[in-house]
Design an enzyme around this catalytic site. Structure first.
Site, short mmCIF file in Angstrom:
data_model
loop_
_atom_site.label_atom_id
_atom_site.label_comp_id
_atom_site.label_asym_id
_atom_site.label_seq_id
_atom_site.Cartn_x
_atom_site.Cartn_y
_atom_site.Cartn_z
N ASP A 125 -32.25 -13.49 11.48
CA ASP A 125 -33.13 -14.04 12.50
C ASP A 125 -34.58 -13.66 12.23
O ASP A 125 -34.89 -12.87 11.33
CB ASP A 125 -32.68 -13.63 13.91
N LYS A 126 -35.48 -14.24 13.00
CA LYS A 126 -36.92 -14.09 12.74
C LYS A 126 -37.35 -12.64 12.70
O LYS A 126 -38.18 -12.24 11.87
CB LYS A 126 -37.70 -14.84 13.82
#
Length: 266
Positions: A125-126
């Site tokens: 994820d980011k």
């Protein structure tokens, strides 16, 4: 008398072979590295794909990848050379090719590798960072992601508290979060400061935001999350944002761990 199928029809119908050479037409285009299965289905539905000179619009048609001649828009589809890359993903990048919000993506790190149909193996994820694999070998990617292979992923995680043995044990026993019981394969303390700790967490499955959700269930905040290994492949000294091809030995080890190669016995 039973009607015999023509050779052409026999290449378009039937069941998959055990060696995986006989597959549906969308799957064949994907396995050849031409496009994704979703994109292949659009091409077929639009009448742009032929098999052995005949237009095929049936998405369920089977083809023999060793025998069939597949064309898109009149051009032969041939297998691309297989590419296997590793990236040390920086924090703040999203794992997608095109982001509708215009955020920077992991593909910004791959500008020197102009390879079509190169896809990430899984996601980070980011806010996460570390080891991320890319390939155009869909069989390899699916084997690494298959939960039945139990290929271990190792993470170094900074949390906002001092982790004791009890909390680490709870991570492996299981924590309920949003109706699911989530657990790590192992969790151990790496080092502690005055207010936070670094722990090493291993997973053998890949549920969405699994480590973060386990920690949330323990009222613990994840400050940093770095994937440092997939199976026996370690991140090593690869610089942040840097990309390199896998070595033959690394690829062979991953293939063995994913069950694509059998270990030889003396």
């Amino acid at each position: 008398m039973r009607e015999r199928r023509s050779p052409q029809k026999s290449r378009l119908r039937g069941k998959a072979d055990t060696d995986g050479k006989r597959v549906t037409l969308p799957r064949a285009l994907s396995k050849l590295g031409y496009c994704s299965r979703t994109q292949a289905e659009r091409l077929i539905a639009d009448g742009r794909v032929t098999v052995d000179g005949r237009k095929v619009i049936d998405l369920s048609a089977w083809v023999d990848m060793d025998a069939a001649r597949i064309k898109v828009d009149g051009k032969d589809v041939v297998a691309e050379a297989k590419i296997y890359l590793m990236l040390n993903k920086p924090r703040g990048l999203v794992t997608t090719r095109d982001d509708p919000e215009g955020r920077p993506t992991v593909y910004d790190c791959l500008k020197d590798f102009d390879i079509p149909h190169l896809s990430p193996v899984g996601r980070l994820d980011k806010a996460s960072e570390g080891l991320l694999l890319f390939t155009n070998d869909t069989t390899f990617a699916q084997a690494l992601l298959d939960p039945l292979t139990h290929l271990t992923k190792t993470y170094h995680v900074q949390v906002d508290r001092i982790m004791d043995d009890e909390l680490l044990a709870e991570m492996t026993y299981g924590v309920r979060h949003d109706g699911e019981v989530l657990k790590a394969t192992s969790a151990k303390l790496l080092r502690s400061g005055d207010k936070n700790s670094w722990i090493e967490v291993e997973l053998d499955e890949g549920r969405n935001r699994q480590i973060r959700r386990i920690l949330e269930g323990l009222d613990t905040e994840c400050l940093r999350l770095v994937r440092v290994a997939i199976g026996g492949l370690g991140l090593g000294d690869l610089a942040k944002g840097a990309v390199r091809p896998l070595t033959e030995a690394e690829l062979k080890d991953l293939r063995r761990g994913a069950g694509l190669e059998k270990t030889r016995r003396n």
